[in-house]
Design an enzyme around this catalytic site. Structure first.
Site, mmCIF file in Angstrom:
data_model
loop_
_atom_site.group_PDB
_atom_site.id
_atom_site.type_symbol
_atom_site.label_atom_id
_atom_site.label_comp_id
_atom_site.label_asym_id
_atom_site.label_seq_id
_atom_site.Cartn_x
_atom_site.Cartn_y
_atom_site.Cartn_z
ATOM 1 N N LYS A 194 0.888 -1.183 0.000
ATOM 2 C CA LYS A 194 0.000 0.000 0.000
ATOM 3 C C LYS A 194 0.915 1.219 0.000
ATOM 4 O O LYS A 194 1.493 1.580 1.024
ATOM 5 C CB LYS A 194 -0.882 -0.015 1.253
ATOM 6 C CG LYS A 194 -2.223 0.680 1.108
ATOM 7 C CD LYS A 194 -2.185 2.180 0.998
ATOM 8 C CE LYS A 194 -1.859 2.932 2.257
ATOM 9 N NZ LYS A 194 -1.635 4.373 1.971
ATOM 10 N N GLU A 231 9.854 0.998 10.658
ATOM 11 C CA GLU A 231 10.942 1.952 10.449
ATOM 12 C C GLU A 231 10.294 3.329 10.515
ATOM 13 O O GLU A 231 9.533 3.704 9.632
ATOM 14 C CB GLU A 231 11.600 1.679 9.099
ATOM 15 C CG GLU A 231 12.997 2.260 9.008
ATOM 16 C CD GLU A 231 12.986 3.591 8.306
ATOM 17 O OE1 GLU A 231 12.998 4.619 9.029
ATOM 18 O OE2 GLU A 231 12.958 3.623 7.072
ATOM 19 N N CYS A 285 14.017 10.237 6.640
ATOM 20 C CA CYS A 285 14.007 9.895 8.065
ATOM 21 C C CYS A 285 15.429 9.914 8.625
ATOM 22 O O CYS A 285 15.629 10.113 9.813
ATOM 23 C CB CYS A 285 13.343 8.537 8.280
ATOM 24 S SG CYS A 285 13.974 7.267 7.198
ATOM 25 N N GLU A 289 10.648 15.811 14.793
ATOM 26 C CA GLU A 289 11.029 15.526 13.409
ATOM 27 C C GLU A 289 10.313 16.505 12.475
ATOM 28 O O GLU A 289 9.085 16.486 12.369
ATOM 29 C CB GLU A 289 10.644 14.096 13.031
ATOM 30 C CG GLU A 289 11.068 13.759 11.617
ATOM 31 C CD GLU A 289 10.737 12.334 11.204
ATOM 32 O OE1 GLU A 289 9.596 11.906 11.411
ATOM 33 O OE2 GLU A 289 11.629 11.659 10.673
HETATM 34 P P1 NDP Z 1 2.162 8.426 7.894
HETATM 35 O O1 NDP Z 1 2.968 7.695 8.895
HETATM 36 O O2 NDP Z 1 0.779 8.794 8.245
HETATM 37 O O3 NDP Z 1 2.089 7.585 6.525
HETATM 38 C C1 NDP Z 1 2.953 6.541 6.145
HETATM 39 C C2 NDP Z 1 2.155 5.434 5.456
HETATM 40 O O4 NDP Z 1 1.225 4.853 6.380
HETATM 41 C C3 NDP Z 1 1.306 5.912 4.291
HETATM 42 O O5 NDP Z 1 1.251 4.906 3.295
HETATM 43 C C4 NDP Z 1 -0.044 6.118 4.964
HETATM 44 O O6 NDP Z 1 -1.101 6.145 4.059
HETATM 45 C C5 NDP Z 1 -0.106 4.908 5.858
HETATM 46 N N1 NDP Z 1 -1.054 4.982 6.967
HETATM 47 C C6 NDP Z 1 -1.561 6.079 7.574
HETATM 48 N N2 NDP Z 1 -2.405 5.726 8.568
HETATM 49 C C7 NDP Z 1 -2.432 4.362 8.594
HETATM 50 C C8 NDP Z 1 -3.108 3.395 9.401
HETATM 51 N N3 NDP Z 1 -3.918 3.737 10.393
HETATM 52 N N4 NDP Z 1 -2.901 2.092 9.137
HETATM 53 C C9 NDP Z 1 -2.079 1.716 8.155
HETATM 54 N N5 NDP Z 1 -1.409 2.571 7.352
HETATM 55 C C10 NDP Z 1 -1.577 3.893 7.576
HETATM 56 O O7 NDP Z 1 2.993 9.694 7.456
HETATM 57 P P2 NDP Z 1 2.501 11.028 6.740
HETATM 58 O O8 NDP Z 1 2.555 10.786 5.297
HETATM 59 O O9 NDP Z 1 1.210 11.542 7.304
HETATM 60 O O10 NDP Z 1 3.662 12.013 7.196
HETATM 61 C C11 NDP Z 1 3.633 12.587 8.508
HETATM 62 C C12 NDP Z 1 4.999 12.663 9.099
HETATM 63 O O11 NDP Z 1 5.541 11.366 9.273
HETATM 64 C C13 NDP Z 1 6.042 13.368 8.230
HETATM 65 O O12 NDP Z 1 5.942 14.739 8.351
HETATM 66 C C14 NDP Z 1 7.303 12.795 8.783
HETATM 67 O O13 NDP Z 1 7.671 13.488 9.941
HETATM 68 C C15 NDP Z 1 6.937 11.364 9.125
HETATM 69 N N6 NDP Z 1 7.320 10.411 8.045
HETATM 70 C C16 NDP Z 1 8.408 9.612 8.243
HETATM 71 C C17 NDP Z 1 8.815 8.776 7.237
HETATM 72 C C18 NDP Z 1 10.016 7.917 7.385
HETATM 73 O O14 NDP Z 1 10.679 7.623 6.397
HETATM 74 N N7 NDP Z 1 10.321 7.425 8.570
HETATM 75 C C19 NDP Z 1 8.143 8.707 5.943
HETATM 76 C C20 NDP Z 1 6.960 9.532 5.866
HETATM 77 C C21 NDP Z 1 6.589 10.354 6.891
HETATM 78 P P3 NDP Z 1 -1.613 7.587 3.545
HETATM 79 O O15 NDP Z 1 -0.477 8.230 2.862
HETATM 80 O O16 NDP Z 1 -2.699 7.198 2.634
HETATM 81 O O17 NDP Z 1 -2.083 8.338 4.768
#
Ligand code: NDP
Length: 481
Positions: free
Chosen positions: A177, A252, A286, A382
């Site tokens: 996903k 992660e 990250c 972050e």
């Molecule tokens: P999220 O953690 O919300 O999203 C990451 C993934 O998880 C996306 O595919 C998202 O889908 C999915 N997701 C969201 N909610 C659920 C759930 N309840 N169950 C299963 N999957 C879910 O990150 P955001 O995109 O909202 O970013 C927010 C913050 O997170 C950023 O500003 C950053 O600080 C951090 N981040 C860290 C990352 C890393 O590499 N460690 C990568 C991305 C973000 P969808 O996009 O459809 O919501």
């Protein structure tokens, strides 16, 4: 009918819309326009994807193939990715404003993910444990089953393949996903998997939102493993959901990487990597070196060059070959990063360079801030953008203390020409990965993951094998004495 591209789900080798026809808009953050649409997966679509992957695992050829056959099929997919690398990179650049050269680099690393794990599963088949008791033991690593993989938008293709490659190489079937912000490249990958002849259901792509698409996958007891990259907050939800059916999770999560520059560092090298560590991918990493600590004796000289190098980055259209830095991945994210820059100003931080572009684009320029309190939000949280918070230090102990004083622990960097100090400090840092005199270099055999709020578990090489298989011990009597 719209002539914009459409990214459907890939289920059982076919690209399909959502059963109820739901879609969402896909944005180009550089032009700030909608350029495509994607299928918005609902519970029903998630169930269909899970049933397909379950069938492919329980009844299909994939887990039963020889290791060589599986490796061959995965290398065939990697070949197709190489042939279509411009298309894959174009989708990531369009979808999240990643400079094209960086997107091409990501595709190369994604191809390598597949090739590495295709070969790794052939070579790392198990261990033998001769026993003194007249018995002989060995381990076997059979596939775990159906893997749900949830990937973020910052490295749309690379992070997805980091999960898919070990999952399918070890004989599992996988449902990915992608983030709702970046469905494009992973959907093309799903199309290529069909073209490469992967059996139906081995790799399904489910597009849609975190809920219901992602949350339906993580909470379903037909799923045997959950691997997730994203925010720490969502990681906790994912873990709780997987716990309802006791599926092991690999998480992660976020980071607030420390980057320590000692007086004896090679200045040019330290500046080069400090720039990469916080401004590559517009800081949406990250692993970003977002907390920079510079020793007193080199502070002024380092900062002068660091600020100049940040200002020398070329901000622009991700497809312009001279561009090294572009917009943030979405309006929502631009607003989040901008609010941290504003907070830093409100807290009387000194902006050495950068700030919000303020020209209607979703650009936050390479930003370097001094003088923020160690308990301030921009220092502790972050930001996930091109914002570097700098502090000075005097002693090695102080640097280690500052670096470790965070709830995260994904990675750290240190720059020194003193060999003993390099090893000593690397060993004391609370981090899953420590880079000495470099950044972002990976050997896929090594463990990758984080401490504290940065995650649970490790992936990479045999660590991925542990997670994506059900290790089994076989004990056999060989001497009846
Ligand atoms: P999220 O953690 O919300 O999203 C990451 C993934 O998880 C996306 O595919 C998202 O889908 C999915 N997701 C969201 N909610 C659920 C759930 N309840 N169950 C299963 N999957 C879910 O990150 P955001 O995109 O909202 O970013 C927010 C913050 O997170 C950023 O500003 C950053 O600080 C951090 N981040 C860290 C990352 C890393 O590499 N460690 C990568 C991305 C973000 P969808 O996009 O459809 O919501």
């Amino acid at each position: 009918m719209s002539d914009q591209p459409f990214f459907g789900h890939i289920i059982d080798g076919e690209e399909v819309p959502s059963a109820g026809g739901e879609t969402f808009e896909v944005w180009n953050p550089w032009t700030r326009e909608v350029w495509a649409s994607a299928a918005d997966g609902q519970e029903e679509d998630a169930h269909r994807a899970i049933a397909s992957s379950r069938r492919a695992f329980d009844e299909g050829p994939w887990p039963r193939m020889s290791r060589a056959e599986r490796a061959g099929a995965i290398h065939a997919l990697a070949d197709l990715m190489e042939a279509r690398s411009d298309d894959l990179a174009t989708l990531d650049s369009t979808n999240m404003a990643k400079p094209f050269a960086q997107a091409k680099h990501d595709v190369a690393r994604s191809v390598h993910n597949f090739r590495f794990f295709a070969d790794h599963q052939r070579d790392h088949t198990g261990e033998v444990f001769p026993m003194d008791s007249g018995h002989h033991s060995y381990s076997e690593f059979g596939p775990a089953g159906v893997v749900a993989a949830i990937s973020p938008w910052n490295f749309p293709l690379m992070m997805a393949t980091w999960k898919i490659a070990p999952a399918i190489a070890w004989g599992n079937t996988c449902i990915i996903k992608p983030s709702e912000d970046t469905p494009a490249s992973v959907t093309l990958l799903g199309r290529l998997a069909t073209e490469a002849g992967l059996p139906d259901g081995v790799l399904n792509v489910l597009n849609g939102h975190g809920a219901p698409a992602g949350s339906t996958l993580t909470g379903d007891d037909r799923v045997d493993r959950v691997t997730f990259t994203g925010s720490s907050q969502t990681g906790k939800l994912v873990m709780a959901s997987a716990a309802t059916h006791l599926a092991p999770v690999s998480l992660e999560l976020g980071g607030k990487g420390a980057n320590i520059v000692f007086d004896d560092a090679d200045l040019d090298n330290a500046v080069h990597w400090a720039i990469e560590a916080i401004f590559r991918n517009a800081g949406q990493i990250c692993l970003a070196g977002s907390r920079l600590f510079v020793q007193d004796g080199i502070y002024d000289a380092f900062m002068e060059r660091f600020v100049a190098a940040a200002e020398a980055l070329t901000i622009g259209d991700p497809f312009d070959p001279t561009t090294t830095f572009s917009a943030l991945a979405s309006r929502k994210h631009f607003e989040k990063v901008s609010s941290y820059v504003q907070q830093a100003k409100d807290l009387d931080g000194t902006l050495r360079t950068g700030g919000v572009a303020d020209d209607g684009t979703w650009v936050v320029r390479p930003t370097i801030i001094e003088g923020l309190g160690l308990d301030s939000a921009p220092y502790c949280e972050e930001i996930f953008g091109p914002v570097c918070v700098v502090n000075r230090f005097d002693t090695e102990d102080k640097a280690v203390h500052l670096a470790n004083d965070t709830r995260y622990g994904l990675n750290a960097m240190l720059f020194t020409e003193n060999l003993s100090r390099a090893h000593r400090v690397a060993s004391r840092l609370k981090a899953g990965t420590v880079w000495v005199n470099c950044f972002f270099i990976r050997d896929l055999r090594t463990p990758f993951g984080g401490v504290g709020d940065s995650g649970v578990g490790r992936e990479g090489g045999d660590f991925s094998r542990e997670f994506f298989t059900e290790p089994k011990a076989v004990v056999m009597q060989i001497d009846r004495g």
